[in-house]
Design a protein around this motif. Structure first.
Motif, short mmCIF file in Angstrom:
data_model
loop_
_atom_site.label_atom_id
_atom_site.label_comp_id
_atom_site.label_asym_id
_atom_site.label_seq_id
_atom_site.Cartn_x
_atom_site.Cartn_y
_atom_site.Cartn_z
N TYR A 113 17.14 23.98 -42.43
CA TYR A 113 17.39 22.90 -41.47
C TYR A 113 16.40 21.78 -41.71
CZ TYR A 113 19.48 26.84 -38.91
OH TYR A 113 20.21 27.93 -38.54
N ILE A 114 16.92 20.57 -41.82
CA ILE A 114 16.05 19.38 -41.81
C ILE A 114 16.65 18.46 -40.75
CG2 ILE A 114 15.03 17.49 -43.12
CD1 ILE A 114 15.35 19.11 -45.64
N LEU A 115 16.00 18.43 -39.60
CA LEU A 115 16.58 17.77 -38.43
C LEU A 115 15.71 16.58 -38.05
CD1 LEU A 115 17.33 21.11 -36.53
CD2 LEU A 115 18.87 19.80 -38.03
N PHE A 116 16.26 15.42 -38.21
CA PHE A 116 15.58 14.17 -37.85
C PHE A 116 14.28 13.99 -38.64
CE2 PHE A 116 18.51 15.51 -34.74
CZ PHE A 116 19.20 14.35 -34.43
N ALA A 117 14.43 14.13 -39.94
CA ALA A 117 13.31 13.85 -40.85
C ALA A 117 12.84 12.42 -40.63
CB ALA A 117 13.77 14.03 -42.29
N ASP A 154 19.75 10.25 -36.94
CA ASP A 154 20.37 9.09 -36.28
C ASP A 154 20.31 7.88 -37.21
OD1 ASP A 154 17.49 9.37 -35.73
OD2 ASP A 154 17.73 7.38 -34.84
N THR A 155 19.61 8.01 -38.33
CA THR A 155 19.52 6.92 -39.31
C THR A 155 20.63 7.15 -40.34
OG1 THR A 155 17.15 6.89 -38.95
CG2 THR A 155 17.93 5.74 -40.90
N ASN A 185 28.07 13.25 -34.03
CA ASN A 185 27.97 13.74 -32.64
C ASN A 185 28.67 15.08 -32.39
OD1 ASN A 185 26.51 11.51 -32.04
ND2 ASN A 185 28.20 10.39 -31.09
N ILE A 186 28.37 16.06 -33.24
CA ILE A 186 28.94 17.38 -32.97
C ILE A 186 28.05 18.09 -31.94
CG2 ILE A 186 30.15 17.65 -35.17
CD1 ILE A 186 27.81 19.21 -36.25
N PRO A 187 28.62 18.99 -31.15
CA PRO A 187 27.77 19.71 -30.18
C PRO A 187 26.80 20.63 -30.91
CG PRO A 187 30.08 20.43 -30.04
CD PRO A 187 30.01 19.39 -31.12
N THR A 188 25.59 20.76 -30.41
CA THR A 188 24.60 21.64 -31.05
C THR A 188 24.08 22.63 -30.01
OG1 THR A 188 22.95 19.93 -30.69
CG2 THR A 188 23.86 20.08 -32.90
N ARG A 189 23.78 23.84 -30.49
CA ARG A 189 23.40 24.91 -29.57
C ARG A 189 21.99 24.70 -29.02
NH1 ARG A 189 22.96 30.95 -31.79
NH2 ARG A 189 22.60 32.09 -29.87
N PHE A 190 21.05 24.35 -29.91
CA PHE A 190 19.67 24.15 -29.49
C PHE A 190 19.23 22.75 -29.95
CE2 PHE A 190 19.77 28.82 -30.43
CZ PHE A 190 19.72 29.24 -29.12
N PRO A 191 19.48 21.72 -29.15
CA PRO A 191 19.11 20.37 -29.59
C PRO A 191 17.60 20.25 -29.78
CG PRO A 191 20.32 20.32 -27.51
CD PRO A 191 20.05 21.75 -27.81
N THR A 192 17.18 19.51 -30.80
CA THR A 192 15.75 19.28 -31.00
C THR A 192 15.30 18.18 -30.04
OG1 THR A 192 15.92 17.51 -32.62
CG2 THR A 192 16.08 19.76 -33.47
N LEU A 193 13.98 18.02 -29.99
CA LEU A 193 13.42 16.98 -29.09
C LEU A 193 13.96 15.60 -29.48
CD1 LEU A 193 11.31 17.09 -26.80
CD2 LEU A 193 9.60 16.41 -28.49
N PHE A 194 13.94 15.31 -30.79
CA PHE A 194 14.40 14.00 -31.24
C PHE A 194 15.88 13.82 -30.98
CE2 PHE A 194 11.63 11.04 -33.54
CZ PHE A 194 10.43 11.67 -33.28
N TYR A 197 16.21 12.90 -27.36
CA TYR A 197 15.79 11.50 -27.14
C TYR A 197 16.86 10.53 -27.64
CZ TYR A 197 10.81 12.77 -26.52
OH TYR A 197 9.61 13.29 -26.11
N LYS A 198 17.30 10.79 -28.87
CA LYS A 198 18.21 9.82 -29.51
C LYS A 198 19.55 9.78 -28.80
CE LYS A 198 15.42 8.25 -32.48
NZ LYS A 198 15.01 6.83 -32.45
N LYS A 199 20.02 10.95 -28.35
CA LYS A 199 21.29 10.96 -27.61
C LYS A 199 21.11 10.22 -26.28
CE LYS A 199 23.63 14.88 -29.63
NZ LYS A 199 23.83 16.34 -29.61
N GLU A 200 19.95 10.41 -25.63
CA GLU A 200 19.71 9.70 -24.36
C GLU A 200 19.68 8.18 -24.58
OE1 GLU A 200 17.22 13.26 -22.14
OE2 GLU A 200 16.15 11.45 -22.76
#
Ligand SMILES: C[S@@+](CC[C@H](N)C(=O)[O-])C[C@H]1O[C@@H](n2cnc3c(N)ncnc32)[C@H](O)[C@@H]1O
Length: 241
Positions: A113-117, A154-155, A185-194, A197-200
């Motif tokens: 997983y590389i989430l919001f590098a 999100d980039t 924008n697929i649903p995710t089971r455990f959203p990361t902090l970023f 934030y980004k969805k908000e």
């Protein structure tokens, strides 16, 4: 700047240190680290650790390795891991590319997983992005056939750059999200902090998913300054049959 909340993680307790791996350049002995060999998932740049600790709690029969170059975030994540009673996780404070290249054995990973590098949005800074062709090549070596590589950002131009880089390594990775190549924008089971934030903020999120094929990865590149990111190198990749 270190916030007041993070300052407490400057000193590691013995319990936190139990979940944190030693700094070294040597390949990891995974059976010694986790006992029996089990599927291994790796999160790169885990930040404050909400995702990797939730995943490790949800999959107690698998092993988890996290790599993050901010040592305070590593300690904070170990603190979370202890609170959750985890014994299937090891965290490393290291540069991700060097870690992948030097410390992970060949074909040992079942999911990455590389989430919001870090997005490095300015055009002049894009060469600092982690997921370069050289990095993807090293990732291919450590990934077992069938390993899933998940990337979110999100980039969107970073996600497109990763897609483009993968396409220059023919035969190593199969895109799971064809025909578009990505999903938004697929649903995710455990959203990361970023991710939260980004969805908000109302950003749309691009997700990529690739499966490692069984094509052997090319030999590792011998690059001066081994493991440093963003070096311009000429890759010689065998063509897919
Ligand atoms: C934008 S944050 C995202 C954190 C987390 N994945 C999330 O989605 O909330 C990027 C994280 O990657 C880490 N990072 C950036 N470059 C790295 C590298 N080369 N090696 C290890 N960690 C890195 C940063 O310290 C930071 O914690």
């Amino acid at each position: 700047m270190v916030t007041a909340g993070m300052r407490r993680y400057k000193i590691r307790t013995p319990e936190q240190a139990r979940l944190i791996g030693q700094e070294s350049h040597e390949p990891l002995d995974l059976p010694a680290m986790f006992g029996a060999l089990r599927p291994l998932r790796v999160e790169i740049g885990f930040g404050h650790g909400e995702f990797i600790t939730a995943m490790a709690a949800a999959h107690p029969d698998e092993s988890f390795i996290g790599v993050e170059h901010d040592p305070l975030r590593v300690t904070k994540t170990a603190h979370r891991g202890n609170k959750a009673g985890l014994d299937n996780i090891q965290l490393f404070a290291a540069d991700a590319h060097s870690f992948v290249r030097q410390r992970l054995p060949t074909a040992c990973v079942s999911r990455v997983y590389i989430l919001f590098a870090d997005p490095w949005p300015k055009p002049d800074h894009r060469r600092r992005r982690l997921v370069s062709r050289a990095f993807l090549l090293d990732l291919a070596r450590i990934s077992a056939p069938g390993c899933q590589f998940i990337f979110a950002s999100d980039t969107h131009n970073y996600a497109m750059q990763v897609l483009s880089n993968v396409s220059t390594l023919p035969g190593l990775w199969a895109n799971s999200y064809l025909p578009a190549g990505y999903r938004i924008n697929i649903p995710t089971r455990f959203p990361t902090l970023f991710e939260t934030y980004k969805k908000e903020e109302g950003c749309s999120i691009a997700y990529l998913s690739f499966l490692r094929t069984s094509q052997p990865s090319p030999p590792p590149l011998t690059v001066p300054g081994d493991g440093r990111r963003n070096r311009k190198v000429n890759l010689r990749i065998p063509r897919a049959e």
